[in-house]
Design an enzyme around this catalytic site. Structure first.
Site, short mmCIF file in Angstrom:
data_model
loop_
_atom_site.label_atom_id
_atom_site.label_comp_id
_atom_site.label_asym_id
_atom_site.label_seq_id
_atom_site.Cartn_x
_atom_site.Cartn_y
_atom_site.Cartn_z
N HIS A 43 6.54 8.11 -0.06
CA HIS A 43 5.24 7.94 -0.71
C HIS A 43 5.11 9.00 -1.81
O HIS A 43 4.51 10.05 -1.62
CB HIS A 43 4.11 8.09 0.31
CG HIS A 43 2.76 7.73 -0.22
ND1 HIS A 43 1.78 7.14 0.56
CD2 HIS A 43 2.19 7.89 -1.43
CE1 HIS A 43 0.69 6.95 -0.16
NE2 HIS A 43 0.91 7.42 -1.38
N GLU A 70 5.75 3.55 -0.92
CA GLU A 70 4.29 3.47 -0.86
C GLU A 70 3.69 4.24 -2.04
O GLU A 70 4.29 5.21 -2.51
CB GLU A 70 3.76 4.11 0.43
CG GLU A 70 4.23 3.49 1.70
CD GLU A 70 3.66 4.17 2.93
OE1 GLU A 70 3.73 3.59 4.02
OE2 GLU A 70 3.15 5.30 2.79
N HIS A 191 0.06 5.04 10.13
CA HIS A 191 -0.82 6.21 10.03
C HIS A 191 -1.24 6.68 11.42
O HIS A 191 -1.97 6.01 12.12
CB HIS A 191 -2.07 5.95 9.17
CG HIS A 191 -2.61 7.22 8.59
ND1 HIS A 191 -2.26 7.67 7.33
CD2 HIS A 191 -3.44 8.16 9.09
CE1 HIS A 191 -2.87 8.82 7.08
NE2 HIS A 191 -3.59 9.14 8.15
#
Length: 238
Positions: A43, A70, A191
């Protein structure tokens, strides 16, 4: 069985804290795959505080499983990075500039037209698209109109409530996943999933394709070792 994609952002954070190339991000990605991970996730953020843009191209050369990038598609540099590196999957996250970590999914109703346009850009390049959403049926239904291939269920609320009432914690995710599956969307999740809450989540979410786990997995690896930790997470998904 849902696939395990290991987010290696925290490895890059450790490397960047001292400069140089220790730990070696590329070698860690190779090791994660060798130890059983079925994907590698990164990410990158504009400040490059963990994953650097150059890392993406280095990883693209060696990742043999699924490479998932991401990030905030409202940053033009991110869009250019993804189009240039062409991962198997891009996950679109509505991060704000300077945000420490992702903390909400897309409002797929308010951003429907924008998402339709940006998703087409990636899909025209042959990249599978997943978008970050909260476990809200209306948001899932609107996501299905954007052209996305998958949604990624944002699981912080589940993880937070899990110890108090796991049945209540997972209920909105079950409903959202059922709707997504009926609408033909693939289902990812991520998450704050960890060794305590992952199995219950995986067992209860229909048609779960993939989980992306970074912080908890890398933290556990400090105690259990990376190879053993990856195997422990894979067992939770079996």
């Amino acid at each position: 069985m849902a696939r395990l994609s290991v987010n290696i952002n925290k490895i890059a954070t450790l490397r960047n804290s001292r400069g140089g190339n220790n730990p070696d991000l590329v070698q860690v990605a190779k090791d994660c795959e060798r130890f059983g991970a079925q994907g590698i996730t990164v990410h990158p953020r504009p400040d490059e505080r963990h994953i650097r843009y150059a890392d993406v191209f280095d990883l693209k050369k060696i990742v043999t499983t699924e490479f998932n990038i991401e990030g905030n598609c409202q940053e033009q540099k991110f869009v250019e990075l993804v189009l240039a590196s062409k991962p198997e999957q891009v996950t679109l996250v509505p991060d704000a500039l300077g945000q420490i970590t992702s903390n909400h999914g897309w409002d797929t109703i308010a951003n429907q037209a924008y998402l339709q346009d940006i998703i087409k850009v990636f899909k025209d390049a042959g990249i599978r698209v997943s978008i970050f959403v909260d476990p809200v049926v209306e948001m899932v239904e609107a996501a299905a109109t954007t052209g996305t291939d998958r949604i990624e269920l944002y699981t912080e609320a589940y993880a937070t409530q899990y110890l108090q009432n796991k049945e209540q914690a997972v209920a909105p995710y079950v409903k959202a996943a059922e709707v997504a599956h009926k609408l033909g969307l693939g289902i990812n999740a991520g998450h704050d999933l960890d060794l305590h809450n992952l199995k219950y989540f995986s067992d209860n979410i229909p048609a779960l394709d993939e989980v992306s786990i970074g912080h908890a997995l890398i933290s556990d690896a400090l105690y259990y070792g990376l190879e053993n930790t990856i195997q422990m997470y894979l067992r939770q998904l079996a």
